[in-house]
Scaffold this active site. Structure first.
Site, PDB file in Angstrom:
ATOM      1  N   SER A 149       0.804  -1.219   0.000  1.00 38.88           N
ATOM      2  CA  SER A 149       0.000   0.000   0.000  1.00 38.88           C
ATOM      3  C   SER A 149       0.838   1.270   0.000  1.00 38.88           C
ATOM      4  O   SER A 149       1.909   1.334   0.621  1.00 38.88           O
ATOM      5  CB  SER A 149      -0.880  -0.007   1.261  1.00 38.88           C
TER       6      SER A 149
ATOM      7  N   GLU B 282       0.181   3.606   1.769  1.00 36.68           N
ATOM      8  CA  GLU B 282       0.261   4.038   3.178  1.00 36.68           C
ATOM      9  C   GLU B 282       1.652   3.783   3.749  1.00 36.68           C
ATOM     10  O   GLU B 282       2.014   4.363   4.773  1.00 36.68           O
ATOM     11  CB  GLU B 282      -0.795   3.313   4.018  1.00 36.68           C
TER      12      GLU B 282
ATOM     13  N   TYR C  29      -1.687   0.411  10.638  1.00 38.47           N
ATOM     14  CA  TYR C  29      -1.934  -0.241   9.340  1.00 38.47           C
ATOM     15  C   TYR C  29      -0.724  -0.086   8.422  1.00 38.47           C
ATOM     16  O   TYR C  29      -0.247  -1.060   7.832  1.00 38.47           O
ATOM     17  CB  TYR C  29      -3.184   0.367   8.683  1.00 38.47           C
TER      18      TYR C  29
END
Ligand code: NAP
Ligand code: F7E
Length: 325
Positions: free
Chosen positions: A123, A125, A147
Site C-alpha cells: 500500500s 500508506e 496499518y
C-alpha cells in the site's frame, strides 16, 4: 486452466479480481473466513463460478490445508484489516492480520508448494510522511498508522521470502483505489453514499474529518489487472500502481455533490471524531515502471470515478440495484 487462490475475495478488490480471472478462464478459489452470516454481496453475481474454501489469515494450519486441498498456481493475498482508522483502535489485531498474516501465507506456500506464484497487496500508506514527491518503488517508507506499519512488514517479508527461498513473490504498492463496491467507512464511498442520500431527501448532513488530505485515487477495476500482470512476469518484483494525479478530500466532496446539483458547503460538517492521531497529508505516485514493464495503464479518470460512484449509490438507494455488483 490455471488455478488462482484469492484471499479477501469478499472484499472490494477480491470481487474485481475474481471477475477478471474468471473471464480469463481461470479456476478461481476464494478463501473465506467463518462468519455468522454470509457476506457475499460483492461477489453474488459470480458466486456460482467460484470455489470457496474456509481458512483464516490468523490460523496457519487452515491456510496450509486450504492450499493442499486446492493446489493453486497463483495466490493473491488481498485479505487484511484494511481500514486505517480502525488500525489505531485495534493495532494488535491489525498486526496479526495485515503483517503476520502475510508470513503465514508465505510460509504455507513454502511448505505446500514453493512453485506457487504470490502477490502481496502492499500500500501507498507505507510512504506515509512522504520522503519525496511523487512516490516510486525506491522511495523510503515512513508509515503513519499501525496499518501502514503492518503493510511495511508485509512488504519486506514478501521480499525476504523471495530472496531467502526463491519464491515468485511480488509486492504491488497500490495507491488508493475506489469503486461503487468500496466499504462505506472509506471516505470516497462515505461521500458518494451521503450525496445520494441527501439528494433523495433521506439525510441532511455529512460529517467528515480532514478535508485537506490529498490522495492519488484510481478505479479498483483498473488496478486488479496490474496484480495479474505482475504474476505473469518471468521474475518477481515490486511495482507502484497509481494514476499520477492527486486530489483533496474537499475536491472529491465538491464534485460528488455537484453531480446531484448540490453545494457541499450546505451539508458538510467537520467533525473531530474523524481526524486521525497521525495523518498522511499527500500521496501521489509514479507508475512508470508498471507501465513500462507490465504494459499496465489506468483507464478511468477522477471525474468519471466520482460520477460512477454517486450514480451507483443513487441507483442502489432507489432500489434499482439489489447490491453493488
Ligand atoms: P477490503 O474491502 O477491506 O477487503 C478485505 C478482505 O480481507 C475481506 O474479504 C475480508 O473478509 C478479508 N479478511 C480480513 N481479515 C481476514 C482474516 N483474518 N482472514 C481472512 N480474510 C480476512 O479491502 P480492499 O479495499 O479490497 O483491499 C484489498 C487489499 O489491498 C487489502 O490488503 C488492502 O489492505 C490492500 N490495499 C487496498 C488499497 C485500496 O485503496 N483499496 C490500496 C492499497 C492496498 P470479510 O469479508 O470476511 O471481512
Ligand atoms: O481516508 C480523510 C482521511 O479512509 C482517505 C485504504 O484502502 O487507502 C485507504 O486508506 C483520507 C484520509 O483511506 C474522513 O483522514 C476525511 O486522509 O478513505 P480513507 P486511506 O486512509 O487513504 C490506502 C492506500 C490503503 O491501503 C488502505 O487500506 O480521507 N478523511 N474525513 C476521512 N476518511 C474517512 N475514512 N472518513 C472520514 O470521515
Amino acid at each position: 486452466m490455471p488455478t488462482a487462490f484469492i484471499t479477501g475475495v469478499t472484499g472490494q478488490d477480491g470481487s474485481y479480481l475474481a471477475e477478471l480471472l474468471l473471464d480469463k478462464g481461470y479456476r478461481v478459489i476464494g478463501m473465506v473466513r467463518r462468519s455468522s452470516t454470509v457476506n457475499f454481496e460483492r461477489i453474488a453475481h459470480v458466486q456460482d463460478r467460484i470455489e470457496f474454501v474456509n481458512a483464516d489469515l490468523l490460523d496457519e494450519v487452515s491456510i496450509i490445508e486450504a492450499l493442499r486441498e486446492t493446489e493453486p498456481d497463483e495466490v493473491y493475498n488481498l485479505a487484511a484489516q484494511s481500514f486505517v482508522q480502525t488500525s489505531f483502535g485495534q493495532p494488535v489485531l491489525t498486526g496479526e492480520t495485515t503483517a503476520l498474516g502475510v508470513t503465514r501465507m508465505l510460509d504455507a506456500i513454502r511448505i505446500v508448494d514453493p512453485s506457487i506464484r504470490f502477490y502481496q497487496a502492499s500500500s501507498s500508506e507505507m510512504f506515509g510522511k512522504v520522503a519525496e514527491v511523487p512516490q516510486r518503488e525506491s522511495t523510503p517508507f515512513h508509515p503513519r498508522s499501525p496499518y501502514g506499519v503492518a503493510k511495511v512488514y508485509g512488504h519486506w517479508i514478501t521480499v525476504n521470502y523471495r530472496e531467502s527461498y526463491g519464491l515468485h513473490a511480488s509486492s504491488g504498492i497500490l495507491f488508493n483505489h475506489e469503486s461503487p463496491r468500496r466499504g462505506l467507512e472509506f471516505v470516497t464511498r462515505k461521500i458518494s453514499h451521503a450525496a445520494a442520500k441527501i439528494a433523495l431527501g433521506r439525510a441532511d448532513e455529512l460529517r467528515l474529518g480532514n478535508l485537506d488530505a490529498q490522495r492519488d485515487w484510481g478505479f479498483a477495476g483498473d488496478y486488479v489487472d496490474a496484480m495479474w500482470r505482475m504474476l505473469q512476469q518471468d521474475s518477481p518484483d515490486d511495482y507502484v500502481v497509481c494514476t499520477g494525479e492527486s486530489h483533496s478530500v474537499r475536491e472529491f466532496v465538491d464534485l460528488a455533490f455537484k453531480r446531484v446539483n448540490l453545494d457541499y458547503d450546505d451539508y458538510v460538517v467537520v467533525d473531530e471524531r474523524f481526524f486521525r492521531p497521525a495523518e498522511v497529508d499527500l500521496l501521489i505516485g509514479d507508475s512508470t515502471k508498471a507501465e513500462d514493464v507490465l504494459g499496465w495503464q489506468r483507464r478511468t479518470g477522477f471525474d468519471a470515478l466520482v460520477a460512477d460512484m454517486v450514480d451507483a449509490d443513487i441507483a442502489l438507494l432507489e432500489g434499482k440495484l439489489r447490491a453493488i455488483s
